[in-house]
Design an enzyme around this catalytic site. Sequence first.
Site, PDB file in Angstrom:
ATOM      1  N   VAL A   6     -15.748 -73.462 -95.873  1.00 36.66           N
ATOM      2  CA  VAL A   6     -15.206 -74.161 -94.707  1.00 36.66           C
ATOM      3  C   VAL A   6     -16.246 -74.183 -93.584  1.00 36.66           C
ATOM      4  O   VAL A   6     -16.402 -75.190 -92.885  1.00 36.66           O
ATOM      5  CB  VAL A   6     -13.894 -73.506 -94.219  1.00 36.66           C
ATOM      6  CG1 VAL A   6     -13.384 -74.176 -92.945  1.00 36.66           C
ATOM      7  CG2 VAL A   6     -12.824 -73.564 -95.313  1.00 36.66           C
ATOM      8  N   CYS A   7     -16.970 -73.096 -93.425  1.00 37.38           N
ATOM      9  CA  CYS A   7     -17.912 -72.937 -92.300  1.00 37.38           C
ATOM     10  C   CYS A   7     -18.918 -74.079 -92.168  1.00 37.38           C
ATOM     11  O   CYS A   7     -19.102 -74.598 -91.063  1.00 37.38           O
ATOM     12  CB  CYS A   7     -18.618 -71.598 -92.385  1.00 37.38           C
ATOM     13  SG  CYS A   7     -17.478 -70.189 -92.304  1.00 37.38           S
ATOM     14  N   PRO A   8     -19.583 -74.511 -93.255  1.00 36.20           N
ATOM     15  CA  PRO A   8     -20.578 -75.571 -93.048  1.00 36.20           C
ATOM     16  C   PRO A   8     -19.956 -76.894 -92.623  1.00 36.20           C
ATOM     17  O   PRO A   8     -20.607 -77.688 -91.949  1.00 36.20           O
ATOM     18  CB  PRO A   8     -21.278 -75.685 -94.399  1.00 36.20           C
ATOM     19  CG  PRO A   8     -20.340 -75.097 -95.386  1.00 36.20           C
ATOM     20  CD  PRO A   8     -19.571 -74.036 -94.633  1.00 36.20           C
ATOM     21  N   ILE A  26     -19.709 -76.448 -88.843  1.00 37.71           N
ATOM     22  CA  ILE A  26     -21.030 -76.422 -88.227  1.00 37.71           C
ATOM     23  C   ILE A  26     -21.609 -77.835 -88.200  1.00 37.71           C
ATOM     24  O   ILE A  26     -22.140 -78.287 -87.180  1.00 37.71           O
ATOM     25  CB  ILE A  26     -21.954 -75.432 -88.959  1.00 37.71           C
ATOM     26  CG1 ILE A  26     -21.407 -74.005 -88.812  1.00 37.71           C
ATOM     27  CG2 ILE A  26     -23.377 -75.523 -88.429  1.00 37.71           C
ATOM     28  CD1 ILE A  26     -22.059 -72.987 -89.732  1.00 37.71           C
TER      29      ILE A  26
END
Length: 179
Positions: free
Chosen positions: A51-53, A56
């Site tokens: 999920v993080c990328p 970002i």
Amino acid sequence: MLTVGDKFPQFSLKATVSTESLDKAFATIDNGTYQGKWTCVFFYPKDFTFVCPTEIKGFGDLNEQFADRDCQVLAASTDSEFVHLAWRKDHNDLKDLPFPMLADINKDLSRALGILDDEGVARRAAFLVDPEGVIRFVYVTEGSVGRNPAEVLRVLDALQTDELCPCNWQSGEDTLKAA
């Protein structure tokens, strides 16, 4: 957890600022680095996750719009600056990231903000901080749910009007007038 009206904690952290040579990849960033500007500091749990990328990249796609509002975007996690660099070099969406990635490896900033979870990982949290260092907006989601960077930008626009803004207000629309 710190919230609206609280002072953003003092910090000084190593950050990954580019994917060029090692002598250009890192910088130290602290509260004074972007003095006089708004900051959007968003934390994500871990590098090399799923999920993080997406978040970002979403903030990266809007970076120029944040900059147009005199707001510096900063990403942060409890991973080291070296892990940030390796991830940026490995992940196509992160190679040309236009903002620093803070390395809160001692977890001091995450702890001071009250967003460190039981496993010692930062929660998925975003803070809009005004030029005086006061938190004006906090946005926290469950680790499995990505945030909407466009909503953070919309709230920044609303905060910068110093007016009453109704639900779903967008920049350029009328604000509310108190009777």
